[in-house]
Design an enzyme around this catalytic site. Structure first.
Site, mmCIF file in Angstrom:
data_model
loop_
_atom_site.group_PDB
_atom_site.id
_atom_site.type_symbol
_atom_site.label_atom_id
_atom_site.label_comp_id
_atom_site.label_asym_id
_atom_site.label_seq_id
_atom_site.Cartn_x
_atom_site.Cartn_y
_atom_site.Cartn_z
ATOM 1 N N CYS A 197 -26.107 15.295 42.904
ATOM 2 C CA CYS A 197 -27.510 14.889 42.963
ATOM 3 C C CYS A 197 -28.373 16.046 43.465
ATOM 4 C CB CYS A 197 -27.661 13.614 43.784
ATOM 5 S SG CYS A 197 -29.089 12.673 43.218
ATOM 6 N N HIS B 282 -24.128 9.973 41.181
ATOM 7 C CA HIS B 282 -23.245 9.967 42.363
ATOM 8 C C HIS B 282 -21.830 9.523 41.980
ATOM 9 C CE1 HIS B 282 -26.187 10.729 45.548
ATOM 10 N NE2 HIS B 282 -27.032 10.138 44.738
ATOM 11 N N GLU C 42 -19.194 9.844 43.566
ATOM 12 C CA GLU C 42 -18.410 9.373 44.726
ATOM 13 C C GLU C 42 -18.380 7.859 44.840
ATOM 14 O OE1 GLU C 42 -21.321 10.913 44.832
ATOM 15 O OE2 GLU C 42 -22.553 10.335 46.550
HETATM 16 N N1 GLN Z 1 -34.092 14.267 46.552
HETATM 17 C C1 GLN Z 1 -33.559 14.343 45.233
HETATM 18 C C2 GLN Z 1 -34.257 13.397 44.276
HETATM 19 O O1 GLN Z 1 -34.874 12.452 44.708
HETATM 20 C C3 GLN Z 1 -32.071 14.083 45.213
HETATM 21 C C4 GLN Z 1 -31.712 12.703 45.657
HETATM 22 C C5 GLN Z 1 -30.245 12.561 46.005
HETATM 23 O O2 GLN Z 1 -29.575 13.535 46.224
HETATM 24 N N2 GLN Z 1 -29.764 11.340 46.070
HETATM 25 O O3 GLN Z 1 -34.192 13.576 43.091
#
Ligand code: GLN
Length: 535
Positions: free
Chosen positions: A381, A507, A509
Site C-alpha cells: 500500500c 493488503h 497480509e
Molecule cells: N496513505 C495511503 C493512501 O491513502 C496509503 C494507505 C495505506 O497504506 N493503507 O493511499
C-alpha cells in the site's frame, strides 16, 4: 440445526489473548466437522476502528465487503474458515447509531428509548443475524469484565442465556499471575472477576486460565471451588514456547472441544490435527533464520502491523525457515536521502501501509537502497507508493516527484487522488475499501507467485498511481504487473532488473493463513533466503 452460541468474556487484565483463545476453539470445533462463525463485539463508541490511530488500537483489519474491523478478525481468519463481513465486527458506536437513527425515524414512537431493552435488543439481533447458517458462533466480547462500556453487551448475553438456556455457553478468560516473591500462583484475581460476572447474572461454564506457568491440580481445584466451575472445565492456557499457533494444541490436549460439544449437545467426531501438528514441527525445527527489516512509523506498537507480521511468519513456515523481524522506525532517518548504516544488514525490507508524511523520506531511502543493491523489497500500500515515487525520482529523473498526500505542490504528482476521492470530506469509511479483482501480467513475479491470471485482494487507501506517468515508468523498467481493469488502476508494480522488488496497492497480509501462506509473502521470503544463501 439451530445455531449454538459461545460467549467469550475476559477478566483481570486486557491483552490476555482472548482473540487467539477464541480462534483456537473455533479451529478445533471446525475440525470436528462443525460450521463455525466468529464475531467480535467492541465496547468503544467509534462506529468502526477505521478512524482510530494504530497507536491506540493496533491494526485495522479489512474484510472482503469493505468493513474496517477489529484486528481480532485477523486471528479468526488465520485460524478458522468463518465467514467474515461487516456483520462480524460490531461496536457500541454502531449499535447506538442504529438505535438513534430509528428513534429519529419515529420507529419507537411513544416509547422511552433505553439501554434495556432497545440497545440490548439490537445487540441480540446482530448476534443472531451473524450466527445464521452456522452450527455454532463464537462471540468475543472486547474489554474486561467490570468496564462501564461493556455492560450492555454483557447484559445482552445474559438475556440470551435466559432465553435460550440450552444453546448458550459462557467461557471466561482470566489471568492467574505467578508472584515471584511468594513463589506461587494466585487465584484471587480470577475469583474476583468471576464474582463480577456473577453479579450481573452470568455464571461461566468454563474458565480459561492464562498464566506464565502450567497450573497444578490444587490450583485448578481452588479455582473450581471458588468460581463454581467443574475442575475439568478449568482449562489452563500457559504461555506457549514458540508460536501462538501452538495454542490449539494446548487446548486440544485438554479435550476442550469435546467438553464444549457435550455441554452444548453438539454432534462430535474424532478430530484430525495432523497438518497442524506438522506445522508446529516446522516452526520448532527451522532449517535456518532470516531477518526482515520493517520500515514504518508504527513499528514499536506491538499490534499495528499484526497481519503483516503474521503473513511474514506464514511465508517463513512455507519455506521451512524462521523469520526474525527488525523494527526500523523510518522517522529516525535524516532527510539526506541516505539509508543509515544502523538500518543495514537485513536479508530484505518491507515497507507496510501507513498514512501521513512522518518518516516518508526514510521509506524512500529504504526503497532506493534495496533497488540499487538488489536486496529483496516488498512494498504494501503506502510501501508500494514509496516504491513508485522512488523509482520516478531516481530511475526516471523526476527528482521532485511525490505523492500529493505528502506534497500537494509537487510538479510530478506520481501518486494522487482520483477525482471522486477529491470530493470526499468525511474521514470514516470513505477510502477505497474491500476486495477488487486484479489482472496479472504474464511472466511477471506476481503471476509466478499466484500461478493464475486473475486474483482478488483487499484494499484500504485513498491515493493511486497517476495513469499519466504509466508509460514513462514502464519504459524505464518499472513493470505494472497487476491492474484493476474496470477502474484502470495500478495494483502491482515490480522492478524488472531486480531479484524481487514488488509493490502491491492492496493488503495481501489480510489474506494469509499459516497453512495457506500468501503467495507474495512466500516468494518474498524465498527471495530473502536465496540472497542470504548466495552471499
Ligand atoms: N496513505 C495511503 C493512501 O491513502 C496509503 C494507505 C495505506 O497504506 N493503507 O493511499
Amino acid at each position: 440445526m439451530q445455531p449454538k452460541f459461545i460467549f467469550i468474556t475476559g477478566g483481570v487484565v486486557s491483552s490476555l489473548g482472548k482473540g487467539i483463545a477464541a480462534s483456537s476453539i473455533g479451529l478445533l470445533l471446525e475440525r470436528m466437522g462443525l460450521k463455525v462463525s466468529m464475531m467480535k463485539l467492541d465496547p468503544y463508541l467509534n462506529v468502526d476502528p477505521g478512524t482510530m490511530s494504530p497507536f491506540q488500537h493496533g491494526e485495522v483489519y479489512v474484510t472482503d465487503d469493505g468493513a474496517e474491523t477489529d484486528l481480532d478478525l485477523g486471528h479468526y481468519y488465520r485460524f478458522t474458515h468463518s465467514p467474515l463481513s461487516k456483520k462480524s465486527s460490531v461496536s457500541s458506536g454502531q449499535i447506538y447509531h442504529e438505535v438513534l437513527r430509528r428513534e429519529r425515524k419515529g420507529d419507537y414512537l411513544g416509547k422511552t428509548v433505553q439501554v434495556i431493552p432497545h440497545i440490548t435488543d439490537e445487540i441480540k439481533r446482530r448476534i443472531v443475524d451473524c450466527a445464521a447458517h452456522s452450527d455454532v458462533i463464537l462471540v468475543e466480547i472486547g474489554g474486561t469484565v467490570g468496564d462501564i462500556e461493556s455492560q450492555p453487551f454483557l447484559e445482552a448475553i445474559r438475556q440470551m442465556r435466559y432465553e435460550k438456556p440450552n444453546s448458550c455457553l459462557n467461557i471466561h478468560v482470566t489471568y492467574v499471575p505467578f508472584i515471584k516473591a511468594a513463589g506461587e500462583v494466585k487465584t484471587k484475581p480470577t475469583q474476583h472477576s468471576v464474582q463480577l460476572l456473577r453479579q450481573i447474572g452470568i455464571s461461566p461454564d468454563m474458565i480459561l486460565c492464562r498464566s506464565e506457568l502450567s497450573l497444578s491440580e490444587d490450583v485448578k481445584e481452588k479455582i473450581s471451588l471458588f468460581c463454581n466451575v467443574r475442575t475439568d472445565n478449568v482449562i489452563e492456557c500457559a504461555d506457549v514456547q514458540h508460536s501462538i499457533y501452538e495454542v490449539p494444541l494446548t487446548l486440544h490436549a485438554q479435550n476442550i472441544e469435546e467438553k464444549i460439544c457435550q455441554m452444548l449437545q453438539l454432534p462430535s467426531q474424532p478430530i484430525n490435527l495432523t497438518n497442524w501438528q506438522q506445522l508446529i514441527e516446522t516452526i520448532r525445527h527451522p532449517k535456518g533464520v532470516i531477518t526482515v527489516g520493517i520500515v514504518g512509523k508504527y513499528v514499536q506498537h506491538q499490534d499495528a502491523y499484526k497481519s503483516v507480521f503474521e503473513a511474514l511468519q506464514h511465508g517463513a513456515f512455507a519455506n521451512g525457515y524462521k523469520i526474525e523481524i527488525r523494527r526500523i522506525e523510518s522517522d529516525r532517518f535524516d532527510e539526506s536521502g541516505a539509508f543509515p548504516d544502523w538500518a543495514h544488514g537485513c536479508d530484505g525490507y518491507l515497507v507496510p501501509g501507513g498514512f501521513g508524511d512522518r518518516g516518508w523520506y526514510g521509506k524512500i531511502s529504504c526503497a532506493k537502497y534495496c533497488r540499487e543493491n538488489k536486496i529483496p523489497y516488498f512494498g504494501i500500500c503506502l510501501g508500494m507508493q514509496v516504491m513508485v515515487v522512488e523509482f520516478a525520482r531516481h530511475g526516471l529523473g523526476l527528482i521532485h516527484a511525490n505523492s500529493t498526500e505528502m506534497d500537494q505542490t509537487t510538479p510530478d504528482p506520481i501518486i494522487s487522488l482520483l477525482e471522486e476521492q477529491k470530493l470526499v470530506t468525511d474521514r470514516g469509511g470513505t477510502m477505497r475499501l474491500g476486495a477488487y479483482p486484479c489482472l496479472l501480467k504474464e511472466d511477471s513475479k506476481a503471476h509466478l507467485a499466484y500461478g493464475k491470471p486473475q486474483i482478488s485482494e483487499r484494499h484500504r487507501h485513498r491515493y493511486e498511481v497517476n495513469n499519466k506517468y504509466r508509460p514513462q515508468l514502464e519504459k524505464a523498467g518499472l513493470s505494472i504487473s497487476g491492474t484493476y481493469e474496470e477502474g484502470d488502476l495500478t495494483e502491482i508494480v515490480e522492478v524488472k532488473d531486480h531479484p524481487w522488488m514488488v509493490g502491491a496497492q492492496f493488503h495481501p497480509e489480510f489474506g494469509s493463513k499459516p497453512l495457506e501462506p500468501h503467495p507474495l509473502f512466500r516468494d518474498f521470503v524465498k527471495a530473502m533466503i536465496e540472497r542470504k544463501t548466495a552471499c
